[in-house]
Design an enzyme around this catalytic site. Structure first.
Site, PDB file in Angstrom:
ATOM      1  N   THR A 100     -18.743   1.049  -2.393  1.00 24.79           N
ATOM      2  CA  THR A 100     -17.390   1.570  -2.163  1.00 24.79           C
ATOM      3  C   THR A 100     -16.923   2.315  -3.407  1.00 24.79           C
ATOM      4  O   THR A 100     -17.213   1.878  -4.526  1.00 24.79           O
ATOM      5  CB  THR A 100     -16.379   0.447  -1.838  1.00 24.79           C
ATOM      6  OG1 THR A 100     -15.043   0.986  -1.935  1.00 24.79           O
ATOM      7  CG2 THR A 100     -16.469  -0.738  -2.783  1.00 24.79           C
ATOM      8  N   ASP A 114     -15.228  -4.231   0.968  1.00 27.15           N
ATOM      9  CA  ASP A 114     -14.563  -5.484   1.285  1.00 27.15           C
ATOM     10  C   ASP A 114     -14.665  -5.894   2.769  1.00 27.15           C
ATOM     11  O   ASP A 114     -15.107  -6.994   3.101  1.00 27.15           O
ATOM     12  CB  ASP A 114     -13.105  -5.215   0.897  1.00 27.15           C
ATOM     13  CG  ASP A 114     -12.295  -6.437   0.842  1.00 27.15           C
ATOM     14  OD1 ASP A 114     -12.574  -7.260  -0.041  1.00 27.15           O
ATOM     15  OD2 ASP A 114     -11.396  -6.582   1.686  1.00 27.15           O
ATOM     16  N   GLY A 135     -16.243   2.810   4.637  1.00 26.43           N
ATOM     17  CA  GLY A 135     -16.207   4.142   4.015  1.00 26.43           C
ATOM     18  C   GLY A 135     -17.501   4.429   3.270  1.00 26.43           C
ATOM     19  O   GLY A 135     -18.006   3.570   2.561  1.00 26.43           O
ATOM     20  N   ARG A 187     -16.521   2.124  11.113  1.00 26.11           N
ATOM     21  CA  ARG A 187     -15.682   0.917  11.030  1.00 26.11           C
ATOM     22  C   ARG A 187     -15.671   0.354  12.453  1.00 26.11           C
ATOM     23  O   ARG A 187     -15.384   1.077  13.393  1.00 26.11           O
ATOM     24  CB  ARG A 187     -14.274   1.274  10.564  1.00 26.11           C
ATOM     25  CG  ARG A 187     -14.253   1.956   9.185  1.00 26.11           C
ATOM     26  CD  ARG A 187     -12.845   2.045   8.631  1.00 26.11           C
ATOM     27  NE  ARG A 187     -12.736   2.940   7.490  1.00 26.11           N
ATOM     28  CZ  ARG A 187     -13.022   2.603   6.227  1.00 26.11           C
ATOM     29  NH1 ARG A 187     -13.438   1.383   5.950  1.00 26.11           N
ATOM     30  NH2 ARG A 187     -12.882   3.468   5.253  1.00 26.11           N
ATOM     31  N   ASP A 219     -13.958   2.363  -4.317  1.00 20.83           N
ATOM     32  CA  ASP A 219     -12.727   1.707  -4.790  1.00 20.83           C
ATOM     33  C   ASP A 219     -12.929   0.766  -5.989  1.00 20.83           C
ATOM     34  O   ASP A 219     -11.971   0.433  -6.675  1.00 20.83           O
ATOM     35  CB  ASP A 219     -12.088   0.895  -3.655  1.00 20.83           C
ATOM     36  CG  ASP A 219     -11.724   1.752  -2.458  1.00 20.83           C
ATOM     37  OD1 ASP A 219     -11.581   2.977  -2.632  1.00 20.83           O
ATOM     38  OD2 ASP A 219     -11.602   1.200  -1.344  1.00 20.83           O
ATOM     39  N   ARG A 228      -7.601   2.367  -2.042  1.00 22.77           N
ATOM     40  CA  ARG A 228      -6.968   1.404  -1.117  1.00 22.77           C
ATOM     41  C   ARG A 228      -5.883   0.637  -1.860  1.00 22.77           C
ATOM     42  O   ARG A 228      -4.897   1.246  -2.249  1.00 22.77           O
ATOM     43  CB  ARG A 228      -8.013   0.479  -0.499  1.00 22.77           C
ATOM     44  CG  ARG A 228      -7.577  -0.097   0.826  1.00 22.77           C
ATOM     45  CD  ARG A 228      -8.648  -0.968   1.430  1.00 22.77           C
ATOM     46  NE  ARG A 228      -9.775  -0.216   1.923  1.00 22.77           N
ATOM     47  CZ  ARG A 228      -9.831   0.351   3.139  1.00 22.77           C
ATOM     48  NH1 ARG A 228      -8.845   0.214   3.970  1.00 22.77           N
ATOM     49  NH2 ARG A 228     -10.902   1.013   3.507  1.00 22.77           N
ATOM     50  N   ASP A 268     -13.311  -2.352  -5.937  1.00 18.16           N
ATOM     51  CA  ASP A 268     -12.410  -3.499  -5.784  1.00 18.16           C
ATOM     52  C   ASP A 268     -13.125  -4.790  -5.391  1.00 18.16           C
ATOM     53  O   ASP A 268     -12.503  -5.696  -4.855  1.00 18.16           O
ATOM     54  CB  ASP A 268     -11.312  -3.161  -4.750  1.00 18.16           C
ATOM     55  CG  ASP A 268     -11.892  -2.779  -3.398  1.00 18.16           C
ATOM     56  OD1 ASP A 268     -13.124  -2.599  -3.287  1.00 18.16           O
ATOM     57  OD2 ASP A 268     -11.116  -2.658  -2.441  1.00 18.16           O
TER      58      ASP A 268
HETATM   59  O1  F6P Z   1     -12.610   2.146   0.967  1.00 19.92           O
HETATM   60  C1  F6P Z   1     -12.909   3.475   0.697  1.00 19.92           C
HETATM   61  C2  F6P Z   1     -11.770   4.376   1.085  1.00 19.92           C
HETATM   62  O2  F6P Z   1     -12.109   5.700   0.761  1.00 19.92           O
HETATM   63  C3  F6P Z   1     -10.399   4.003   0.495  1.00 19.92           C
HETATM   64  O3  F6P Z   1     -10.269   4.435  -0.837  1.00 19.92           O
HETATM   65  C4  F6P Z   1      -9.464   4.677   1.462  1.00 19.92           C
HETATM   66  O4  F6P Z   1      -8.217   4.025   1.472  1.00 19.92           O
HETATM   67  C5  F6P Z   1     -10.169   4.513   2.777  1.00 19.92           C
HETATM   68  O5  F6P Z   1     -11.547   4.302   2.487  1.00 19.92           O
HETATM   69  C6  F6P Z   1     -10.041   5.675   3.720  1.00 19.92           C
HETATM   70  O6  F6P Z   1     -10.677   5.347   4.897  1.00 19.92           O
HETATM   71  P1  F6P Z   1     -10.998   6.384   6.066  1.00 19.92           P
HETATM   72  O7  F6P Z   1     -12.111   7.281   5.612  1.00 19.92           O
HETATM   73  O8  F6P Z   1     -11.401   5.537   7.218  1.00 19.92           O
HETATM   74  O9  F6P Z   1      -9.751   7.173   6.295  1.00 19.92           O
END
Ligand code: F6P
Length: 326
Positions: free
Chosen positions: A129, A106, A14, A75, A131, A175, A133
């Site tokens: 990130t 992560d 992300g 990803r 998050d 997340r 985390d």
């Molecule tokens: O890890 C960053 C994040 O924004 C999380 O907070 C969220 O759960 C996830 O990515 C969403 O991912 P995507 O953009 O692939 O839907």
């Protein structure tokens, strides 16, 4: 002293505000120290597909203030396979790239750890990130900007919540972590935060209702971390409708707007410091470490620690939120 001559940079997973500031810092610090620099587009997917361009200092001009990532991101399932990683290694060799700086969360650093071990390839990670985390750093790149975005959104929602005397559940990202929800709640003066870190120990919704939080207020705002452990904002509003039908409840899911926008000064500064530190780490023969900032000092955190260790929530913050929301 390291024998590295050229460094590849990629962003993965992300996107997060401040990633561009980090790309700029790595590029400029590396060129300053005499390295060649290669920008790798679309994360590990672009690495496997050989989407690589040599960078000069001009490639990173005028980007420190921009959200998103000029390198794009993805990803990548293929990088989770041995064949995919072999292909990535072959591409790096072909370009003469000796080391990688991976900016991501992560999952991205997990990929970096596996790849670094498999091919004895020098990799330094930057925590990118929203998050927050990753263990071993006080803040990740993008977290502060996302918090500020959440705060601005909640300020707006409060206007309508107050006018209609409603209970709002506002779902934020993170997340499996509750940092955005907890600190977002404190920053916006919300009544509560429902976070995964304590959801298994207590029924936070029942506690909140029991506390009689509406007695002194004509509106209520509760920030909910998106994790399935909390039930999310929709799950909690369904519960309220069934169990406490007197409440007029509404839901807002902030979603991906939390990932956008120009990075705050704080994110630009940590991204710049961490980016420069990533180059120092490679010069210093560091391998498989994430750059963090702890108590305002640059630290090297082994990937295994950064990824595996659960970053604890500060329980004092929860207590403060409770005390201030009476
Ligand atoms: O890890 C960053 C994040 O924004 C999380 O907070 C969220 O759960 C996830 O990515 C969403 O991912 P995507 O953009 O692939 O839907």
């Amino acid at each position: 002293m390291s024998d590295i001559k050229s460094i590849g940079i990629l962003t993965s997973g992300g996107d997060a505000p401040g990633m561009n500031a980090a790309i700029r810092a790595v590029t400029r610090a590396a060129i300053f120290s005499g390295f060649k620099v290669y920008g790798i587009y679309r994360g590990y997917r672009g690495l496997i597909a050989d989407e690589i361009e040599e960078f000069s200092t001009q490639n990173v001009s005028n980007i420190i203030q921009r959200g998103g990532t000029i390198l794009k991101t993805a990803r990548c399932k293929e990088f989770q396979t041995a064949e995919g990683r072999q292909c990535a290694y072959d591409v790096l060799r072909r370009h003469g790239i000796d080391a990688l700086v991976v900016i991501g969360g992560d999952g991205s650093l997990t990929g970096a750890r596996i790849f670094g071990n498999e091919f004895s390839f020098p990799i330094v990670g930057l925590p990118g990130t929203i998050d927050n985390d990753l263990y071993g750093t006080d803040s990740t790149i993008g977290y502060d900007t996302a918090l500020n975005t959440i705060m601005e959104c909640v300020d707006k929602i409060r206007d309508t919540a107050t006018s209609h005397e409603r209970l709002f559940f506002i779902e934020v990202m993170g997340r499996d972590a509750g940092f955005l929800a907890l600190n977002g709640a404190i920053a916006s003066g919300a009544e509560a935060a429902i976070i995964p870190e304590i959801s298994t120990q207590v029924d936070q919704l029942a506690d909140l209702i029991k506390s009689g939080f509406r007695k002194s207020k004509n509106s209520s705002i509760v920030l909910v971390a998106e994790s399935p452990i909390t039930g999310g904002a929709i799950g909690l509003s369904e519960r309220v409708k069934n169990e406490y039908p007197d409440y007029d409840v509404r839901v807002t899911i902030l979603g991906h707007l939390q990932r956008g926008g120009s990075p705050t000064a704080f994110d630009r500064i940590i991204a710049s410091r961490m980016g420069a530190a990533a180059v120092d780490a490679l010069l210093d023969d560091q391998r498989n470490v994430m750059i963090g900032i702890k108590n305002d000092e640059i630290v090297y955190v082994p990937f295994t620690k950064a990824i595996k260790n659960e970053k604890p929530i500060n329980h004092d913050l929860l207590a403060t939120l409770r005390r201030l929301s009476i």
